[in-house]
Design an enzyme around this catalytic site. Structure first.
Site, PDB file in Angstrom:
ATOM      1  CD  GLN A  53      -2.541   1.126   2.651  1.00 34.22           C
ATOM      2  OE1 GLN A  53      -1.925   0.840   3.831  1.00 34.22           O
ATOM      3  NE2 GLN A  53      -3.795   1.705   2.767  1.00 34.22           N
ATOM      4  N   GLY A  54       0.615   1.979  -1.032  1.00 35.35           N
ATOM      5  CA  GLY A  54       1.426   3.366  -1.262  1.00 35.35           C
ATOM      6  C   GLY A  54       0.616   4.605  -0.746  1.00 35.35           C
ATOM      7  CB  SER A 114       2.309   7.117   5.091  1.00 41.37           C
ATOM      8  OG  SER A 114       0.924   6.692   5.875  1.00 41.37           O
ATOM      9  CD  GLU A 168      -4.366   0.726   6.226  1.00 37.17           C
ATOM     10  OE1 GLU A 168      -3.336   0.452   6.724  1.00 37.17           O
ATOM     11  OE2 GLU A 168      -4.951   1.484   5.781  1.00 37.17           O
TER      12      GLU A 168
END
Length: 394
Positions: free
Chosen positions: A131-132, A134, A249
């Site tokens: 997951q990109g 932060s 999430e």
């Protein structure tokens, strides 16, 4: 709908045939977990067989439509499957950000081509995702992200950096938030894209935590080509996809609070503390704390199940995921605090055969991140206060 007891009998018979003894009971170590993907390493051939059997059945994602590789089960049937897996103490056939996060977003926002391309591979464990979200300057204020995607006609060129990217060094593909309109207000002008981690210009660097492990990475994008076919949802409306995915999430992180995945706390404590004349744990305070945790975990499991029913019916409050994330994180931290207390002197070891290379201490330290990842506990409490409790001034 088929009779649930008949379905239970079918499930039980199938599991007896296809669930190997090696994947029943607590996992020998974290390395025994099954994540799948191009770089998959299996603890034993039985673990690989277990993934292949469950993936072929679609039961790694039991409620996803069968046309996309899922099990096509109703909510009630999925509960039966889950209970039968718990009955035989089966280890998860697949741990997957694709199932927990990306898949639901694709089912809601993806094109038909994207669903048919990616979902079956996710179900079978053939593709591992990271997951990109932060960035160094955009954590809790995620909408402040600066990774840019420049329009080059039929593709974008992406430049920027992400941080705290879980297992980026092991992932095959990434689902990523990028800024496609730098002049728009910060919640607008963001798009949600997918691309292969093997694309030229993508690099990762693991971040070592206080536990001594590196589940997180820094991820760098230097002139990375991203095809426009890999845009999910509407251009510049990626924040809509991001919020939807974040709810899944947070529910996933909250589910860590369920008891399971290792030896029962009572057994761990008995091995260290011993038992009294009646066969009970010979520490009344610790015994009471373990009992309290198990009761709270059972109640939380029911809350997760009820929320799943409400989400399926479209009746769940959008902010309920924040409540589950917060409470589940605290429950998981309590569990590992008790594992440290129950483990006695062995739990204090950092290395050595008795401590399994400091598993108890390292896992205890790792749980501290539960209060940060997926949105800090402070952010979750603010959401709960404002949107669920509607407190004045929240």
């Amino acid at each position: 709908m088929r009779d649930l007891e008949d379905f239970r009998a079918e499930v039980r018979a199938w599991l007896e045939t296809h669930c190997p003894p090696e994947v029943r009971g607590p996992a020998a170590s974290e390395d025994a977990s099954i994540w799948g993907g191009r770089k998959a390493v299996f603890a034993t051939p039985a673990h690989k067989a277990w993934l292949e059997a469950m993936g072929a059945k679609g039961w790694t994602a039991p409620e996803w439509p069968a046309e996309y590789g899922g099990g096509g089960l109703s909510r009630e049937e999925a509960k039966v499957l889950s209970s039968e897996l718990r009955r035989i103490k089966a280890q998860p056939a697949l741990l997957s950000f694709g199932i927990w996060m990306l898949g639901p977003a694709l089912l809601k926002f993806g094109t038909e081509e994207q669903k048919k391309r990616f979902l079956p591979e996710i179900v079978r464990g053939e593709i591992r995702w990271c997951q990109g979200y932060s960035e160094p300057g955009a954590g809790s204020d995620l909408a402040g992200l600066q990774t840019r995607a420049e329009d080059r006609g039929d593709h974008w060129i992406v430049n920027g950096q992400k941080v705290w990217t879980s297992y980026a060094d092991k992932a095959d593909w990434i689902f990523c938030l990028v800024r496609t309109d730098p002049d728009a207000p910060k919640h607008l002008g963001i798009s949600f894209v997918l691309f292969d981690m093997a694309t030229p210009g993508v690099s990762t660097r693991p971040i070592t935590l206080i536990s001594g492990k590196s589940p997180f990475c820094e991820t760098f994008f230097d002139d990375v080509r991203v095809e426009k076919d890999n845009l999910v949802g509407t251009l510049n409306r990626g924040w809509d996809v991001a919020k939807y995915l974040l709810a899944h999430e947070r529910t996933m992180i909250g589910a860590m609070g369920e008891i399971g995945g290792g030896r029962p706390l009572g057994q761990v404590a008995t091995g260290s503390v011993g038992t009294d004349d009646e066969g009970r744990l010979d520490d009344t305070v610790l015994r009471a704390r373990i009992a309290e945790l198990e009761v709270d975990a059972a109640a939380f499991r029911l809350a997760l199940e009820r929320t799943g029913d409400q989400m399926k019916a479209g009746q769940a409050h959008p902010a309920i995921a924040s409540m589950l994330k917060y409470y589940g994180s605290e429950l998981n931290k309590r569990r590992h605090e008790l594992l440290m207390a129950a483990g006695g002197i062995d739990a204090l070891e950092w290395e050595g055969e008795r401590s399994h290379e400091g598993a108890a201490a390292r896992d205890w330290l790792r749980t501290k991140a539960n209060s940060i990842e997926g949105g800090t506990s402070e952010v979750q409490l603010n959401i709960i206060a404002k949107h669920l409790l509607q407190l004045p001034g929240a």
